[in-house]
Motif scaffolding. Sequence first.
Motif, short mmCIF file in Angstrom:
data_model
loop_
_atom_site.label_atom_id
_atom_site.label_comp_id
_atom_site.label_asym_id
_atom_site.label_seq_id
_atom_site.Cartn_x
_atom_site.Cartn_y
_atom_site.Cartn_z
N GLY A 256 12.64 7.21 19.29
CA GLY A 256 11.68 6.87 20.34
C GLY A 256 11.01 5.55 20.04
N ASP A 257 9.68 5.55 19.93
CA ASP A 257 8.91 4.35 19.62
C ASP A 257 8.48 4.29 18.16
OD1 ASP A 257 9.11 3.36 22.17
OD2 ASP A 257 7.22 4.24 22.85
N THR A 258 9.15 5.05 17.31
CA THR A 258 8.79 5.08 15.89
C THR A 258 9.98 4.64 15.05
OG1 THR A 258 7.23 6.90 16.25
CG2 THR A 258 7.98 6.53 13.99
N ILE A 259 9.70 3.77 14.06
CA ILE A 259 10.75 3.37 13.12
C ILE A 259 10.35 3.78 11.72
CG2 ILE A 259 11.44 1.39 14.54
CD1 ILE A 259 10.09 -0.40 12.34
N ARG A 260 11.37 4.04 10.91
CA ARG A 260 11.15 4.37 9.50
C ARG A 260 12.15 3.59 8.66
NH1 ARG A 260 10.87 9.07 12.42
NH2 ARG A 260 8.86 10.21 12.33
N SER B 265 0.81 -1.22 0.00
CA SER B 265 0.00 0.00 0.00
C SER B 265 0.84 1.27 0.00
CB SER B 265 -0.93 0.00 1.23
OG SER B 265 -0.16 -0.03 2.43
N GLN B 266 2.11 1.19 0.40
CA GLN B 266 2.96 2.37 0.45
C GLN B 266 4.20 2.18 -0.42
OE1 GLN B 266 3.54 4.28 4.25
NE2 GLN B 266 1.96 2.99 5.23
N GLN B 267 4.42 3.05 -1.33
CA GLN B 267 5.54 2.94 -2.24
C GLN B 267 6.72 3.81 -1.80
OE1 GLN B 267 5.58 0.74 -4.75
NE2 GLN B 267 3.57 0.12 -3.94
N THR B 268 6.50 4.60 -0.79
CA THR B 268 7.60 5.45 -0.30
C THR B 268 8.09 4.90 1.04
OG1 THR B 268 6.00 6.94 0.71
CG2 THR B 268 6.75 7.47 -1.53
N GLY B 269 8.38 5.75 1.99
CA GLY B 269 8.87 5.31 3.28
C GLY B 269 7.79 4.70 4.14
N ILE B 270 8.18 3.73 4.97
CA ILE B 270 7.27 3.08 5.90
C ILE B 270 7.55 3.64 7.29
CG2 ILE B 270 6.49 0.88 6.87
CD1 ILE B 270 5.97 1.08 3.90
N GLU B 271 6.48 3.95 8.02
CA GLU B 271 6.61 4.44 9.38
C GLU B 271 5.69 3.61 10.27
OE1 GLU B 271 6.82 8.74 10.23
OE2 GLU B 271 5.11 8.40 11.58
N LEU B 272 6.28 3.03 11.34
CA LEU B 272 5.54 2.14 12.24
C LEU B 272 5.86 2.47 13.68
CD1 LEU B 272 6.23 -1.25 10.38
CD2 LEU B 272 4.09 0.08 10.28
N ARG B 273 4.87 2.19 14.55
CA ARG B 273 5.08 2.38 15.98
C ARG B 273 5.49 1.06 16.63
NH1 ARG B 273 2.45 1.87 20.79
NH2 ARG B 273 0.63 0.92 19.77
N VAL C 273 -0.77 -7.86 16.72
CA VAL C 273 -0.23 -6.57 16.33
C VAL C 273 -1.24 -5.85 15.44
CG1 VAL C 273 1.64 -5.40 15.12
CG2 VAL C 273 2.13 -7.41 16.52
N SER C 274 -1.52 -4.61 15.76
CA SER C 274 -2.50 -3.84 14.99
C SER C 274 -1.85 -3.16 13.80
CB SER C 274 -3.13 -2.76 15.91
OG SER C 274 -3.73 -3.35 17.04
N ALA C 275 -2.68 -2.65 12.90
CA ALA C 275 -2.19 -1.92 11.75
C ALA C 275 -1.39 -0.72 12.20
CB ALA C 275 -3.35 -1.49 10.86
N GLY C 276 -0.25 -0.47 11.53
CA GLY C 276 0.60 0.65 11.87
C GLY C 276 1.57 0.37 12.99
N GLU C 277 1.53 -0.89 13.53
CA GLU C 277 2.43 -1.26 14.62
C GLU C 277 3.49 -2.25 14.13
OE1 GLU C 277 -0.15 -0.96 18.74
OE2 GLU C 277 -0.13 -2.88 17.65
N CYS C 278 4.53 -2.37 14.92
CA CYS C 278 5.54 -3.41 14.69
C CYS C 278 6.05 -3.89 16.05
CB CYS C 278 6.70 -2.88 13.84
SG CYS C 278 7.68 -1.60 14.67
#
Length: 431
Positions: A135-139, A81-89, A104-109
């Motif tokens: 912090g708690d976010t990865i890209r 669904s995303q062709q650019t950068g991925i950002e997850l919590r 694990v919910s959508a948008g989480e890792c």
Amino acid sequence: MTTFKDFSSCVAQYDPEALPVSAAQAIVRQWASPVAAVERVPLHDALDRVLAGDVVSPTNVPAHDNSAMDGYAFDGTSLVSQQTGIELRVAGKALAGHPFGRAVSAGECVRVMTGALMPDGCDTVVPQELVTREGDTIRFPGDTLKRGANRRRAGEDLTQGQPALHAGRILRPSDLGLLASLGVGEVAVRRRLRVAFFSTGDELRSLGEPLDPGCVYDSNRHTLFAMLRRMNLDALDLGVVRDEPAALEAALRSAAASADVVLTSGGVSVGEADLTKQLLRTFGDVAFWSLAMRPGRPLAFGRVWSGERPGVGQPALFFGLPGNPVAVMVTFYQIVRAVLLVMSGASVQAPPAITATSTQAIRKRAGRTEFQRGTAARNERGQWQVTPTGSQGSGVLSSMSEANCFIVLAHEQADIDAGDTVDIMLFDGLI
């Protein structure tokens, strides 16, 4: 009763005065039957034993989907669904033996270590080195991996009910580890083959005895013992037997009573004192051959019994090897070894032949197979080269100690020039 001599004469290329090596190998294999007895042993005692039956995996290996590396597990649909950068919590972490406790919910890792159970809702792992964390976010870039990457699936190695190891396998260290990973603590293996051996000759002396004029120390028994032990067989050393008919007959009967196979060295050529040959013409069912082979021309093969005459008492397969030390080793490895493996219940594969360039000319007479001793190494281009180890006499045991391979010169080959291609059989894995 069909005798060995009768059977041998029916084999293609049979010529007892100049029997090709391939024909001799075919004949002896026909008479090799695996030992029937089976015993169960713990894994610590199973190394180099022969597996008696298939081992079927009682579970999937691995048992669950797990991470193949350190990183972050997530739902790989986000890669589509995303062709650019991925950002997850980052919702938590999972270690090997310590799974993440919820879906694990959508948008989480989930931060995962190698071997950790894949969390519910995750099917992909991004390696930690591809990730930027704040912090708690990865890209991470969305085009760096595909959905399902870096995940080991349940049953990927072995599926429950699938044979993990097959009967006839000689168990190696990796096999014992595999069995342990299945929770298998003991295995059914064939009984060890029992091989009795002795040397013949009035000139032979055992270690520690004084050498009289014209006498030599018996090296063949020590060589045979080592070759048999390397194969993990039960080796029964019956010592040196003098050139005296009663002593030889007693030794053969004793050997047949206690072993599956009897090996002797010396006494099978045409000399006046070669009493083993004379005795076995009436005492055993034995065929005597002159092999078209160098070294190792004289060879006897057949059966001997523990009783007073052929067919009475306990039978044992018999090999009468030449007396010269190198000939003993060559005939053992080229004729006897495969039979002992078959009788042990092992699945037998011929040692691989490697092509090498001879660094020097080799004299060779067509019409016999020669097993010269050589030293093989790779040159600067990674190609195999081989050099004979000096004198190739069948009594020059140092030629075996210095060598790391046999130079196998085929039956039909003649002289070899320097630079010609030859086949070599590396000792590693054979001896």
